[in-house]
Design an enzyme around this catalytic site. Structure first.
Site: not given
Length: 257
Positions: A12, A62, A127, A131
């Site tokens: 997006q 990602a 997650y 990151k």
């Protein structure tokens, strides 16, 4: 003219960057999706950087499936950490400034106030851990970078909370949404503009930044806003739910300062 590589171009944020690219006349863009450029493949990255002398790389690639990351963390770490490390090494070699998108999930959510860039990260799920490791690799390897943490990203593109709520509402489904988490929804179009405007001002070096739309709310409050914005408030049942139906621990406070 500065040359800019955008990875993860089908996500997006990548699509929002593509939408506004033509407005930035001093920038020349190369958009690469995961099929064109797999950041977990060091050779693929090398070939891409050998072909063009880029000035910047905006890494939108990602692994963002929080639920699946908990089940198969190796996949999340391969993309969010090792893939980012690959990019960092090549960017350093070619003297390319790396702008990397990170997340509010690097924090544990126990703080009562908004998180600043000076707060110490402490992720509570796989997650977030993947990151954060990606962030650390960049900081260890590179001299010219900008890590931008954002939260609750949404847009008109792809599957996200905004599109999910809107589609369910249009289908006449009852909506049950938690109010147990608080954060700042962020329109990916605003983030895209922020990145490119700062890039033109050379304001992206050696720092960690937080960017959100600045309005803190719960997921329930966000759902209300979505229905109001689309003239559907009161037309679709919206129930406040105390539970978040997930087996993954998530930060209760995701507000970024």
């Amino acid at each position: 003219m500065k040359k800019v590589l955008i990875t993860g171009a089908n996500g997006q944020l990548g699509q929002c960057l593509r939408k506004i690219a033509a407005q930035f006349k001093n920038l020349e863009f190369t958009f690469k999706n995961s099929k064109d450029l797999d950041i977990t493949d060091a050779l693929s990255i090398k070939k891409t950087f050998d072909l063009v002398d880029f000035d910047y790389c905006i890494n939108c690639a990602a692994y963002t499936d929080v639920e699946q990351a908990e089940k198969t963390p190796d996949i999340a770490f391969r993309v969010n950490a090792e893939g980012v490390k690959n990019l960092a090494f090549v960017c350093k070699k070619h003297k390319v400034g790396l702008i990397h998108i990170s997340t509010d999930y690097v924090f544990d959510g126990e703080k009562k106030e908004p998180y600043s860039i000076d707060d110490i990260p402490n992720p509570i799920n796989e997650y977030g851990k993947s990151k954060l490791l990606g962030e650390k690799y960049i900081q260890e390897i590179m001299d010219d970078y900008c890590i931008i943490r954002t939260s609750w990203l949404y847009s008109e593109f792809g599957k996200n909370f905004y599109t999910s709520i809107l589609n369910k509402a249009k289908a006449g489904e009852n909506l049950s949404v938690t109010d147990e988490q608080i954060g700042c929804p962020t329109n990916a179009n605003n983030l895209a503009n922020y990145i490119l405007e700062n890039m033109l001002m050379n304001n992206v070096k050696n720092r960690v930044k937080h960017f959100t739309d600045g309005i803190a709310t719960t997921w329930y409050g966000f759902a209300q806003s979505i229905l109001l914005e689309n003239s559907m408030h009161g037309k679709v049942p919206l129930v406040r739910d105390k539970n978040y139906r997930t087996f993954v621990r998530r930060p209760k406070n995701s507000v970024l300062k």
